[in-house]
Motif scaffolding. Structure first.
Motif, PDB file in Angstrom:
ATOM      1  N   VAL A 122       0.876  -1.133  -0.033  1.00 48.95           N
ATOM      2  CA  VAL A 122      -0.233  -0.053   0.023  1.00 48.95           C
ATOM      3  C   VAL A 122       0.937   1.155   0.004  1.00 48.95           C
ATOM      4  O   VAL A 122       1.535   1.236   0.805  1.00 48.95           O
ATOM      5  CB  VAL A 122      -0.866   0.028   1.420  1.00 48.95           C
ATOM      6  N   ILE A 123       0.544   2.147  -1.090  1.00 45.73           N
ATOM      7  CA  ILE A 123       1.496   3.187  -1.141  1.00 45.73           C
ATOM      8  C   ILE A 123       0.656   4.565  -0.869  1.00 45.73           C
ATOM      9  O   ILE A 123      -0.485   4.806  -1.286  1.00 45.73           O
ATOM     10  CB  ILE A 123       2.000   3.227  -2.713  1.00 45.73           C
ATOM     11  N   ALA A 124       1.340   5.255   0.091  1.00 45.91           N
ATOM     12  CA  ALA A 124       0.864   6.575   0.678  1.00 45.91           C
ATOM     13  C   ALA A 124       1.661   7.445  -0.162  1.00 45.91           C
ATOM     14  O   ALA A 124       2.745   7.711  -0.005  1.00 45.91           O
ATOM     15  CB  ALA A 124       1.147   6.843   1.900  1.00 45.91           C
ATOM     16  N   LEU A 125       1.099   7.978  -1.511  1.00 46.29           N
ATOM     17  CA  LEU A 125       1.810   8.855  -2.379  1.00 46.29           C
ATOM     18  C   LEU A 125       1.518  10.403  -2.142  1.00 46.29           C
ATOM     19  O   LEU A 125       0.290  10.900  -1.906  1.00 46.29           O
ATOM     20  CB  LEU A 125       1.120   8.730  -3.806  1.00 46.29           C
ATOM     21  N   ASP A 126       2.787  11.184  -2.206  1.00 44.95           N
ATOM     22  CA  ASP A 126       2.439  12.535  -2.178  1.00 44.95           C
ATOM     23  C   ASP A 126       2.543  12.907  -3.474  1.00 44.95           C
ATOM     24  O   ASP A 126       3.734  13.093  -4.033  1.00 44.95           O
ATOM     25  CB  ASP A 126       3.577  13.032  -1.206  1.00 44.95           C
TER      26      ASP A 126
END
Length: 488
Positions: free
Chosen positions: A116-120
């Motif tokens: 799971v990627i928390a993208l800025d």
């Protein structure tokens, strides 16, 4: 003998644990971190970034870094990476994951199906590339301001800020949803994945819909809430009026609220008319201790209401009380709201990403004509997406055009979650935005607002079932209404 066997088994177990630890894939630029929420919860993760062109259409474009935090998959069968797309535009995926009782539990739950990627996204959070611009334009708070002057000031501020960012070497034309979609594809390649899954809300769903258009064959699944269509950056004022009708129906289910607010439509119109005829002097102290004097006008209340109607469980009760008090000549409940910084005597300022993304997505001429006509008689006019459409096409070459604003046609498995009392992205509009998705499953959150991912355990459960390829347990989840009026 028994001691040796125990030692041997312990060695095997420790070896397996170490193998699992060191077998974890680490991608270029990544480093292991201990990710911590604001409440102190901790989990192992990886911090990384990709380097991409600021504007892929410009061969001489500078390179920028797009940052993310990756929470490794925990399930036995690792699926496509799941990229979280924050709303706004301008929200930070990494900061969203740090909020403990907001979406962090869902970040953790979805690891069962893949990283799971928390993208800025470009221009946000750790991916901020250019400092915020402060113009020389000031909107006076202590005198009456008409919409013509307001629009002129904002467009002048926009021109100043574009020149400012360009002087710093930034390419304003690189901050579009189309470029952000290309960043998603670059992330997919970075993770050596054939496909990625997308999980987004509000503007994040706008970005996901654009990805369905732009990246055929590269999206595995999509989970979106509070969908904003590709030609829905600016909302239809008539849809806002219909929202207030739904809100009144909800109010009418509570006897004390119905007695307090028998007709919110009439109340709001009356207060707005009074403010047009006689703006109300208000004095308040900002959080920094500065005293501000302002003349409260109709446009101020329209802007305040536009923010506070998003979720019935957050700002609606306070908003109703503000209107009720203004109708009686009082401002007691308004002061704490003004102290949040809705308005100030400071010059107009913008952040590059949120400024440019909305202008780039823009609005079709046909829709804009309808919006302007409806705004003449609607409760909140053009306030819901301020400063759009006021800044529409204010930057030459930034608007992505009608081709971009075409609804996607796709058979990618998609789950849409919609709240019946969403005051920003309305249910009918969400269905219109997703009508071309032939593999769409839809869950309606009865009494839900704009932020609905964590309003019920059933939401998480059905998202997990969707990602697992299992049938949903329901197409409707009902949550309790807040109390709209205090008990007498």
């Amino acid at each position: 003998m028994l001691q040796k066997q125990c030692l041997f088994i312990l060695t095997l177990l420790l070896g397996a644990m170490c193998f699992e630890l060191f077998a974890q894939t680490v991608y270029p630029s990544e480093k292991p971190i201990v990710f911590e929420t604001r409440s102190g919860e901790k989990t192992d993760a990886f911090s990384g970034f990709i380097t991409v062109p600021e504007n892929r259409a410009n061969r001489e474009s500078r390179q920028i870094d797009v940052h993310y935090v990756r929470f490794p998959a925990t399930g036995k069968s690792k699926g496509a990476p799941i990229i979280y797309l924050a709303g706004g535009p301008g929200g930070s995926g990494i900061k969203t994951a740090q909020i403990p009782n907001f979406r962090f539990p869902l970040f953790m739950a979805l690891r069962e199906f893949g990283d799971v990627i928390a993208l800025d996204q470009r221009g946000t959070g750790k991916s901020t590339t250019t400092e915020r611009c402060t113009s020389s334009q000031v909107i006076p708070l202590d005198s009456v301001v008409n919409t013509a002057l307001l629009n002129k000031k904002y467009r002048q501020a926009a021109a100043e800020c574009v020149a400012f960012w360009q002087s710093l070497g930034a390419d304003v034309l690189g901050y579009t949803t189309r470029e952000s979609v290309s960043d998603i594809d670059a992330l997919r390649e970075h993770f050596k994945a054939d496909k990625v899954s997308l999980w987004g809300i509000s503007y994040g769903s706008h970005l996901a819909l654009a990805a369905l258009n732009q990246l055929p064959g590269k999206i595995d699944k999509v989970v979106m809430a509070s969908a904003e269509g590709l030609d829905q950056t600016v909302k239809l004022p008539k849809q806002t009026d219909l929202y207030f009708s739904r809100l009144q129906a909800a109010i009418n289910t509570q006897p004390n609220a119905k007695a307090a607010y028998p007709n919110i439509n009439v109340l709001i119109k009356r207060v707005h008319k009074n403010l047009e005829n006689a703006p109300v002097p208000v004095t308040f102290t900002t959080r920094s201790g500065k005293q501000v004097e302002m003349l409260l006008q109709k446009m101020h209340m329209q802007i305040i209401a536009s923010y506070m109607i998003a979720d019935p469980h957050r700002g609606v009760k306070s908003l109703l009380k503000i209107y009720d008090e203004l109708d009686k000549g009082e401002v007691r409940s308004l002061i704490p709201v003004l102290q949040r910084g809705f308005f100030s005597n400071e010059p107009i300022s913008f952040s590059l990403m949120s400024f440019a993304m909305d202008i780039a997505s823009g609005v079709s001429e046909k829709r804009l004509s309808k919006i302007e006509k409806q705004a003449e008689s609607s409760l909140l006019g053009l306030a819901l997406n301020f400063p759009m459409p006021q800044l529409n096409k204010s930057v030459n070459g930034l608007d992505l055009g009608e081709g971009f604003r075409t609804n996607p046609v796709s058979d990618v498995p998609t789950l849409l979650l919609s709240g019946t009392l969403d005051g920003r992205t309305y249910l009918d509009s969400q269905l219109d935005a997703t009508q071309g998705l032939s593999n769409l499953q839809h869950i309606t959150i009865v009494n839900g607002g704009h932020n609905i991912f964590m309003v019920s355990p059933d939401v998480t459960n059905n998202i997990k079932r969707f990602l697992a390829g299992k049938p949903l347990t329901t197409t409707q989840i009902e949550i309790d209404l807040p109390q709209f009026a205090s008990e007498k």
